[in-house]
Design a protein around this motif. Structure first.
Motif, PDB file in Angstrom:
ATOM      1  N   THR B  66       0.961  -1.136  -0.220  1.00 14.01           N
ATOM      2  CA  THR B  66      -0.103  -0.152  -0.197  1.00 14.01           C
ATOM      3  C   THR B  66       0.924   0.843   0.034  1.00 14.01           C
ATOM      4  O   THR B  66       0.441   2.337  -0.116  1.00 14.01           O
ATOM      5  CB  THR B  66      -0.951   0.042   1.131  1.00 14.01           C
ATOM      6  OG1 THR B  66      -0.150   0.390   2.048  1.00 14.01           O
ATOM      7  CG2 THR B  66      -2.191  -0.796   0.979  1.00 14.01           C
ATOM      8  N   ASN B 161      -6.245   1.494   2.936  1.00 15.76           N
ATOM      9  CA  ASN B 161      -4.636   2.110   3.042  1.00 15.76           C
ATOM     10  C   ASN B 161      -4.062   2.431   1.467  1.00 15.76           C
ATOM     11  O   ASN B 161      -3.923   3.100   0.675  1.00 15.76           O
ATOM     12  CB  ASN B 161      -3.561   1.529   3.612  1.00 15.76           C
ATOM     13  CG  ASN B 161      -3.645   2.073   4.937  1.00 15.76           C
ATOM     14  OD1 ASN B 161      -4.180   3.129   5.595  1.00 15.76           O
ATOM     15  ND2 ASN B 161      -2.653   1.249   5.646  1.00 15.76           N
ATOM     16  N   ARG B 164      -6.793   4.169  -0.292  1.00 16.45           N
ATOM     17  CA  ARG B 164      -6.378   5.927   0.178  1.00 16.45           C
ATOM     18  C   ARG B 164      -5.668   5.725  -0.482  1.00 16.45           C
ATOM     19  O   ARG B 164      -5.240   7.238  -1.082  1.00 16.45           O
ATOM     20  CB  ARG B 164      -5.954   6.103   1.799  1.00 16.45           C
ATOM     21  CG  ARG B 164      -7.187   5.801   2.527  1.00 16.45           C
ATOM     22  CD  ARG B 164      -6.638   6.380   3.848  1.00 16.45           C
ATOM     23  NE  ARG B 164      -7.288   6.777   5.396  1.00 16.45           N
ATOM     24  CZ  ARG B 164      -6.917   5.850   6.541  1.00 16.45           C
ATOM     25  NH1 ARG B 164      -5.900   5.415   6.727  1.00 16.45           N
ATOM     26  NH2 ARG B 164      -7.727   6.719   7.478  1.00 16.45           N
ATOM     27  N   GLY B 165      -4.646   5.171  -0.798  1.00 20.76           N
ATOM     28  CA  GLY B 165      -3.092   5.485  -1.510  1.00 20.76           C
ATOM     29  C   GLY B 165      -3.742   5.316  -3.247  1.00 20.76           C
ATOM     30  O   GLY B 165      -3.762   6.255  -3.615  1.00 20.76           O
TER      31      GLY B 165
END
Lengths: 525, 182
Positions: B66, B161, B164-165
């Motif tokens: 991630t 994550n 999000r990333g």
């Protein structure tokens, strides 16, 4: 060459100094963050990111060691651990702060930190860097007035970080001097403050923080306050002008109404008390209301005035008489004469004349009869005896159309006789003579005959050919009491004189059996 | 002589077939779409952080990496990024399915179902942005860097994550969206 070198060195020096200056400003922010974070963050080491490519971790210690004692290792997921150089800074109270600036930063992945002192681990922490942003306050904060009252528009620039444009959250606070009010703004870099006081100076500040979803962090410090005064309340000149015009117009209208209705208003406010002053010239002004004196002193003036009375009122009386129903002269005759002799005689004459000329008579000349009646009454001995005469029902005149003489007949004499008293009044020098006695009536009548011709015209000219219906009314108006019983005499017949008579007014309905039922005033008994 | 005719007929048939294919999806450029998925994933991660029962997985499951180094990420071309994202999404879907099968709690099951459908929706969004569809070959290769998780909270954390990333960065920088001006 040396000069060039010198300038070069000088330039470099300046450059470095400027760099240092900028660094110092950056440090100032940094220092404040460090100080704040020391209080806020509980974990050690404390870390924060100021931009997309940095991470700063630090911790504080009191032992007074040096940076060499510490080692800082960090490990990203799925990677080998790396070491970070530790630097130290002296802090207040014999404390030392140790910093580590990570050279390589990776977001969205776990970072594992470890701090060793003298080979022993003192801290360890796992964190996500994207959740530790501590941004600088927004720049270019501007506060402007909007067009409306009690409003201010606040705008600012977002932090210039890539990938984070839509992930910011702002907080605006403002005060008029005492208490701060706060507002949170998302997904926008401007806000319009409403509900503010007018004409007041407001201070506004803004701070920023990532919204917490993808990126998170700490609230930035507040921007420097920016002041702006709200717009003052001003009276719209247009509204003011309109109000003035309307007021002016209203005042004008009210004044116009007042002026136009001034007379009616005056009557309502100060009602006129009727006064008989105009009928009695000089009574109140000269003689102070003393009637006797006025009578005595204004004998000369009295003559014309009764004439005026006759002018004004006889026609009315005549009109009343016209309402009288026709009565056969005989019945009248029977009732005639409680008059004193002279008066009776007259009446008898009249009656005879009336009988003779009954048929041809016309209704209009009853005015003459009125005249005659007046004559009889006028020739009372004195004003004071009038009343007695009246009450004694002495002089009676029966006036109805049957008695109306034709102008060409002997009633002409009657006419003249009727008019005679007027003539007599006018011609005789003394008022007493004019009133003197009924006994002198034949004389007056004779004298009247002399001037009959002239006087003939008089009644004709004076009185309109109208009926005599108004007679009684006029009498009433003049304040004289009138006894309208057909049997009763005089009384008011002399009513033209107005104040001379003080009989009570009795308006009795004439008895139906009486032929003179309609006769209002003058009746032969 | 007959072959050209055949080819012509074939071409015509193919043309009709091609026109009969479903039209391309409208690009979904609103960042709030993905933000909602991220929020749900984060909420689930927080919920499951303090799980006690059934937390550890039977066997470690491969999950994508991630962490994002922006410097490195920006150097990658869009196609490679799309590949990375899509393979990661696929891995996550697989892992969640496995966990879903072994979970007994009804609430957990519903949450996991939700996550699974979200991942599917994200794949649809990526397809709408005209990225070439990519399915990782079975068995996984070293090309796609993976690592293994052994507990559910860890899995969910990776899930959050990842969204999000990489996923977010991919969608934010999609060419289709930039052309639209959003």
């Amino acid at each position: 060459m040396t000069m060039l070198r010198k300038t070069q060195h000088f330039g470099l020096l300046i450059f470095f100094l400027s760099q240092k200056a900028s660094l110092e400003t950056v440090d100032r922010h940094f220092e404040s963050k460090v100080d704040l974070l020391l209080n806020v963050e509980t974990e050690n080491p404390k870390c924060f990111a100021e931009g997309m490519r940095d991470l700063t971790c630090f911790w504080e210690d009191e032992d007074g060691g040096s940076a060499d004692q510490y080692s800082f290792t960090y490990t990203y997921e799925n990677e080998k651990s790396s070491e970070c150089k530790v630097t130290s800074q002296p802090a207040e109270g014999a404390k030392t702060r140790y910093f580590c600036h990570l050279p390589k930063v990776q977001h969205f992945g776990d970072l594992y930190l470890r701090v060793f002192r003298d080979g022993l681990q003192i801290y360890n922490r796992s964190l996500l860097i994207n959740l530790l942003f501590w941004l600088d306050p927004p720049a270019n904060l501007t506060v402007t007035q909007t067009g409306k009252l009690g409003q201010l528009k606040v705008t600012w620039l977002p932090p210039p970080l890539k990938y984070m444009e839509n992930s910011m959250m702002y907080e605006v606070r403002y005060t008029a001097g005492s208490t701060w009010k706060e507002k949170v703004v998302r997904e926008s870099t401007e806000i319009t403050l409403q509900g503010l006081q007018v004409n007041t100076k407001y201070k506004v500040q803004v701070r920023v923080k990532p919204d917490g979803l993808t990126y998170d962090g700490f609230w930035s410090s507040w921007t420097l306050p920016v002041s702006m005064t709200t717009a003052p309340k001003d009276v719209d000149p247009l509204i003011l002008a309109l109000c003035l015009i309307i007021t002016f117009v209203l005042v004008l209208l009210s004044l116009t109404a007042l002026v136009s209705h001034r007379s009616s208003l005056q009557k309502k406010m100060w009602p006129l008390i009727p006064s008989p002053e105009n009928k009695f010239p000089g009574l109140f002004t000269v003689y102070g209301g003393d009637f006797q004196e006025w009578l005595g002193h204004s004998g000369g003036g009295l003559r014309p005035s009764p004439a005026f009375f006759f002018f004004e009122e006889l026609p009315a009386m005549l009109e009343v008489l016209s309402e009288a129903t026709p009565v056969p002269p005989r019945s009248v005759e029977s009732r005639a004469c409680n008059l004193p002799e002279s008066g009776c005689k007259e009446n008898e004459e009249d009656l005879q004349n009336a009988e003779s000329g009954q048929e041809g008579w016309q209704p209009t000349p009853p005015a003459h009869w009125l005249m005659k009646h007046f004559q009889t009454l006028q020739q009372g001995p004195s004003p004071f005896s009038w009343s007695t005469q009246l009450e004694s029902k002495d002089s009676y005149v029966t006036l109805d159309h049957s008695f109306q003489p034709k102008p060409q007949e002997t009633p002409m004499d009657d006419i003249s006789e009727e008019s005679a008293p007027l003539r007599v009044l006018f011609t005789s020098a003394e008022i007493s003579a004019s009133h003197s006695d009924l006994g002198s009536l034949p004389q007056s009548s004779r004298s009247g005959r002399l001037s009959s011709e002239s006087s003939l015209e008089y009644p004709h000219s004076i009185w309109p050919p109208k009926g005599i219906s108004y007679a009684s009314l006029t009498l009433a108006d003049s304040g004289v009491s009138v006894d309208y019983s057909p049997m009763n005499s005089i009384r008011t017949a002399a009513g033209g004189i107005g104040g001379f008579y003080n009989n009570d007014y009795k308006n009795e309905i004439p008895k139906p059996n009486e032929p003179l039922s309609g006769c209002p005033i003058y009746s032969a008994c | 002589m007959e072959i050209p005719r055949l080819v012509a007929v074939l071409l015509m048939v193919l043309e009709w077939a091609h026109s009969g294919l479903p039209s391309p999806l409208r690009p979904i450029c609103d960042p709030r779409v993905l933000d909602r998925f991220i929020k749900e994933a984060r909420d689930m991660e927080v919920t499951m952080r303090s799980c006690s029962d059934g937390c550890s997985l039977a066997e470690p499951l491969p999950v994508p990496l991630t962490s994002v180094d922006f410097a490195v990420w920006e150097k990658e071309d869009a196609q490679k990024q799309a590949q990375e994202v899509q393979s990661g999404l696929w891995l996550l879907s697989e892992a969640i399915s496995v966990v879903r099968a072994s979970v007994t709690s009804a609430m957990l099951q519903s949450l996991l179902d939700n996550s699974h459908s979200n991942l599917h929706s994200i794949r649809q969004v990526i397809r709408s942005l005209n990225f070439q569809e990519y399915m990782p070959p079975t068995g996984g290769t070293a090309h796609e860097e993976t690592w293994r998780v052994s507990s559910m909270p860890e899995l969910l954390r990776v899930h959050t994550n990842f969204l999000r990333g990489k996923v977010r960065l991919l969608l934010a920088s999609a060419a289709a969206c930039r052309r639209d001006g959003s």
